[in-house]
Design a protein around this motif. Structure first.
Motif, short mmCIF file in Angstrom:
data_model
loop_
_atom_site.label_atom_id
_atom_site.label_comp_id
_atom_site.label_asym_id
_atom_site.label_seq_id
_atom_site.Cartn_x
_atom_site.Cartn_y
_atom_site.Cartn_z
N ARG A 1 41.22 42.76 23.90
CA ARG A 1 41.61 42.33 24.79
C ARG A 1 40.27 41.38 25.53
O ARG A 1 39.87 42.67 25.62
N VAL A 2 39.84 40.78 26.38
CA VAL A 2 38.91 40.56 26.87
C VAL A 2 38.75 39.54 28.21
O VAL A 2 40.57 38.80 28.29
N LEU A 3 37.30 39.87 29.01
CA LEU A 3 38.09 39.80 30.08
C LEU A 3 37.83 37.27 30.23
O LEU A 3 37.31 37.19 29.64
N VAL A 4 38.24 37.21 30.78
CA VAL A 4 38.49 35.88 31.50
C VAL A 4 37.92 35.26 32.20
O VAL A 4 37.14 34.96 32.78
N SER A 5 38.03 35.82 33.60
CA SER A 5 37.96 36.03 34.89
C SER A 5 38.17 37.27 36.30
O SER A 5 39.73 37.17 36.02
N ALA A 6 37.24 37.23 36.80
CA ALA A 6 37.51 38.33 37.70
C ALA A 6 36.96 37.68 38.88
O ALA A 6 36.49 37.10 39.04
N ILE A 7 37.49 38.43 40.67
CA ILE A 7 37.37 38.36 41.26
C ILE A 7 36.99 39.48 42.75
O ILE A 7 37.64 40.42 41.84
N THR A 8 36.14 39.42 43.37
CA THR A 8 35.92 40.71 44.20
C THR A 8 36.77 40.35 45.38
O THR A 8 37.61 38.94 45.89
N TRP A 9 37.82 41.13 46.07
CA TRP A 9 38.90 40.86 47.59
C TRP A 9 37.87 40.46 48.22
O TRP A 9 38.63 39.12 48.44
N SER A 10 37.09 40.19 48.65
CA SER A 10 36.62 39.42 49.02
C SER A 10 36.47 37.97 48.83
O SER A 10 36.11 37.02 50.10
N GLY A 11 36.06 37.58 47.75
CA GLY A 11 36.10 36.56 47.45
C GLY A 11 34.29 35.95 47.45
O GLY A 11 34.49 34.35 46.96
N ASP A 12 33.42 36.49 46.78
CA ASP A 12 32.40 36.45 47.47
C ASP A 12 31.58 36.61 46.16
O ASP A 12 30.30 36.55 45.89
N ALA A 13 32.07 37.25 44.96
CA ALA A 13 31.66 37.50 43.73
C ALA A 13 32.87 36.95 42.50
O ALA A 13 33.52 37.27 42.36
N THR A 14 32.90 36.28 41.33
CA THR A 14 33.19 36.24 40.30
C THR A 14 32.46 36.50 38.78
O THR A 14 30.92 36.50 38.73
N ASN A 15 33.36 37.19 37.84
CA ASN A 15 32.61 37.23 36.92
C ASN A 15 33.58 36.19 35.43
O ASN A 15 34.82 36.73 35.63
N GLU A 16 33.02 35.76 34.73
CA GLU A 16 34.08 34.84 34.03
C GLU A 16 33.30 34.89 32.76
O GLU A 16 31.64 34.92 32.84
N ALA A 17 34.21 34.13 31.95
CA ALA A 17 33.80 34.06 30.28
C ALA A 17 33.60 32.60 30.10
O ALA A 17 33.38 31.91 30.45
N ASP A 18 32.06 32.49 29.22
CA ASP A 18 31.65 31.25 29.33
C ASP A 18 32.36 30.14 28.46
O ASP A 18 32.71 29.25 28.66
N SER A 19 33.94 30.87 27.26
CA SER A 19 34.99 29.84 27.09
C SER A 19 35.98 29.46 27.91
O SER A 19 36.52 28.71 27.36
N VAL A 20 36.24 29.47 29.64
CA VAL A 20 36.65 29.26 30.05
C VAL A 20 36.10 28.16 31.99
O VAL A 20 36.36 27.98 32.10
N ARG A 21 34.93 28.47 31.50
CA ARG A 21 33.23 27.64 32.63
C ARG A 21 34.10 26.86 32.88
O ARG A 21 34.42 25.48 31.60
#
Length: 119
Positions: A45-65
């Motif tokens: 299982r790998v991370l695809v994308s994540a976002i803070t509750w406030s929406g001010d930061a994200t974290n995403e995999a290179d493969s889906v950018r």
């Protein structure tokens, strides 16, 4: 205890689009972040994308950018994953996740929804 209920998923042809949704409920306060992971057959299982509750930061995999976009609706306590230009390698079970403290480590999980990309 936070409960996560996923919606969306299904089958789509290569180049097509799908949108996943995940509604959070329960818990004493809003999560710090929410996100999506995926697990293909025989793989971790790998991370695809994540976002803070406030929406001010994200974290995403290179493969889906540049193909996938994550967003959050605080009023609905729902996170969305808009997936465009889908490829066969995107085929996997997609899991919604929520974290109490991090954009990288998650402690609540949904049950998963299947996404299949094939012709």
């Amino acid at each position: 205890q936070v409960q996560l209920v996923e919606s969306g998923g299904g089958w789509v042809q290569p180049g097509g689009s799908l949108r996943l949704g995940c509604a959070a409920s329960g818990g004493n306060r809003s999560p710090y972040s929410m996100g999506w992971f995926r697990q293909a057959p025989g793989k971790e299982r790998v991370l695809v994308s994540a976002i803070t509750w406030s929406g001010d930061a994200t974290n995403e995999a290179d493969s889906v950018r540049n193909r996938f976009t994550i967003s959050i609706d605080n009023a609905k306590a729902t996170v969305y994953l808009q997936m465009n230009n889908l490829e066969p390698d995107d085929t996997a079970v997609y899991y919604c996740a929520a974290s109490s403290w991090s954009l990288y480590n998650f402690n609540y999980w949904g049950q998963g929804t299947q996404v299949t990309v094939s012709s």
